[in-house]
Design a protein around this motif. Structure first.
Motif, short mmCIF file in Angstrom:
data_model
loop_
_atom_site.label_atom_id
_atom_site.label_comp_id
_atom_site.label_asym_id
_atom_site.label_seq_id
_atom_site.Cartn_x
_atom_site.Cartn_y
_atom_site.Cartn_z
N ALA A 1 109.75 48.72 116.01
CA ALA A 1 109.66 48.42 114.58
C ALA A 1 111.04 48.45 113.92
O ALA A 1 111.33 47.62 113.04
CB ALA A 1 108.73 49.41 113.89
N ASP A 2 111.91 49.36 114.35
CA ASP A 2 113.27 49.41 113.81
C ASP A 2 114.05 48.15 114.18
O ASP A 2 114.81 47.62 113.37
CB ASP A 2 113.99 50.65 114.34
CG ASP A 2 113.54 51.93 113.66
OD1 ASP A 2 112.88 51.83 112.60
OD2 ASP A 2 113.83 53.02 114.19
N THR B 1 112.76 45.23 114.71
CA THR B 1 112.23 44.15 113.86
C THR B 1 112.84 44.21 112.47
O THR B 1 113.20 43.17 111.88
CB THR B 1 110.70 44.26 113.78
OG1 THR B 1 110.14 44.22 115.10
CG2 THR B 1 110.12 43.12 112.95
N MET B 2 112.97 45.43 111.94
CA MET B 2 113.57 45.59 110.62
C MET B 2 115.03 45.15 110.64
O MET B 2 115.52 44.52 109.68
CB MET B 2 113.46 47.07 110.20
CG MET B 2 113.89 47.36 108.77
SD MET B 2 112.73 46.76 107.54
CE MET B 2 113.64 45.43 106.78
N TYR C 1 106.38 45.80 104.70
CA TYR C 1 105.67 45.79 105.98
C TYR C 1 106.11 46.97 106.85
O TYR C 1 105.28 47.64 107.48
CB TYR C 1 105.94 44.47 106.70
CG TYR C 1 105.43 44.45 108.12
CD1 TYR C 1 104.08 44.23 108.40
CD2 TYR C 1 106.31 44.66 109.19
CE1 TYR C 1 103.61 44.22 109.70
CE2 TYR C 1 105.84 44.65 110.49
CZ TYR C 1 104.50 44.44 110.75
OH TYR C 1 104.06 44.44 112.03
N HIS C 2 107.42 47.22 106.89
CA HIS C 2 107.94 48.30 107.73
C HIS C 2 107.43 49.65 107.26
O HIS C 2 107.03 50.50 108.08
CB HIS C 2 109.47 48.27 107.69
CG HIS C 2 110.11 49.24 108.63
ND1 HIS C 2 110.22 49.02 109.98
CD2 HIS C 2 110.66 50.47 108.40
CE1 HIS C 2 110.82 50.05 110.55
NE2 HIS C 2 111.10 50.94 109.62
N SER D 1 113.65 56.22 109.46
CA SER D 1 114.18 54.97 109.98
C SER D 1 115.49 54.62 109.29
O SER D 1 115.53 54.37 108.08
CB SER D 1 113.15 53.85 109.78
OG SER D 1 113.69 52.61 110.17
N LEU E 1 115.58 51.14 107.75
CA LEU E 1 114.90 51.08 106.46
C LEU E 1 115.84 51.49 105.33
O LEU E 1 115.86 50.86 104.26
CB LEU E 1 113.66 51.99 106.48
CG LEU E 1 112.87 52.09 105.17
CD1 LEU E 1 112.34 50.72 104.76
CD2 LEU E 1 111.74 53.09 105.30
#
Length: 217
Positions: free
Chosen positions: A97-98, A100-101, A159-160, A189, A192
């Motif tokens: 997920a990180d 993707t961010m 989303y994140h 994150s 983020l």
């Protein structure tokens, strides 16, 4: 005790050699005392035969018990490894997920930086009277690129955050149910935080472009 038994080799009891049942004695019915003695010896032989069978059954039962304890130890080890693999899978999902961010950040940064550069470049050309000052298409195009980058970054952050909250909630429930190890850290994150700072920078940039505010000097 269980660990010491697990470290030792479990030996299977030797196969019991086949022994025939003592035959029924043939006695002289007229001799009661002799017949009683013969039957007594016969009962003693049967008792020894049953004792040997009982001891062999006991050895087999102990062997099965040792095997059962060994299987229990192996099952506990597999459960422990499964819990650790599940914990690591949560960490891999978080890192995914990180990543993707970070991809969203790179795309948004490219749009914001490219749009702001176009806006400033054509603004300097117009102030230097190198192009007509009535043409606003390049500046509008630059502003649109910055706006698209801000929208993309906002949606990516939303989303994140939603995904990470769901991931943390699921991990907490599995940890409370003793289904996963929670020893490894689950930090905030960093992509983020970077995305939020970039969003603030993008908002300052578009405020400077649209309203002419000197937010960026």
């Amino acid at each position: 005790m269980r660990n010491s038994q697990s470290s030792q080799e479990i030996k299977r009891p030797q196969r019991l050699r086949e022994q025939p049942v003592p035959p029924l004695p043939v006695v002289d019915k007229t001799d009661a005392d002799g017949a009683s003695v013969e039957y007594s010896h016969y009962r003693t032989g049967l008792s020894h035969h049953r004792t040997e069978l009982s001891e062999h059954r006991t050895s087999l039962s102990e062997y099965r018990t040792d095997l059962s304890m060994r299987r229990t130890d192996l099952s506990e080890g597999r459960t422990e490894m499964s819990m650790r693999r599940t914990g690591m899978s949560y960490q891999r999902t978080r890192l995914s997920a990180d990543r993707t961010m970070m991809s969203i950040i790179r795309t948004a940064l490219s749009l914001i930086g490219f749009g702001f550069t176009i806006f400033q470049f054509f603004g300097h050309l117009q102030s230097s009277n190198l192009i007509e000052s009535t043409s606003h298409a390049p500046r509008n195009f630059g502003t649109a690129l910055v706006a698209i980058g801000i929208v993309l970054l906002t949606l990516g952050i939303a989303y994140h955050v939603r995904f990470m909250l769901g991931l943390r909630h699921g991990r907490s429930e599995m940890k409370a149910s003793a289904l996963v190890h929670g020893e490894s850290a689950f930090p905030v994150s960093l992509p983020l935080v970077t995305a939020v700072l970039l969003l603030l920078l993008g908002l300052l940039a578009i405020a400077s472009m649209v309203f002419g505010l000197a937010t960026l000097g």
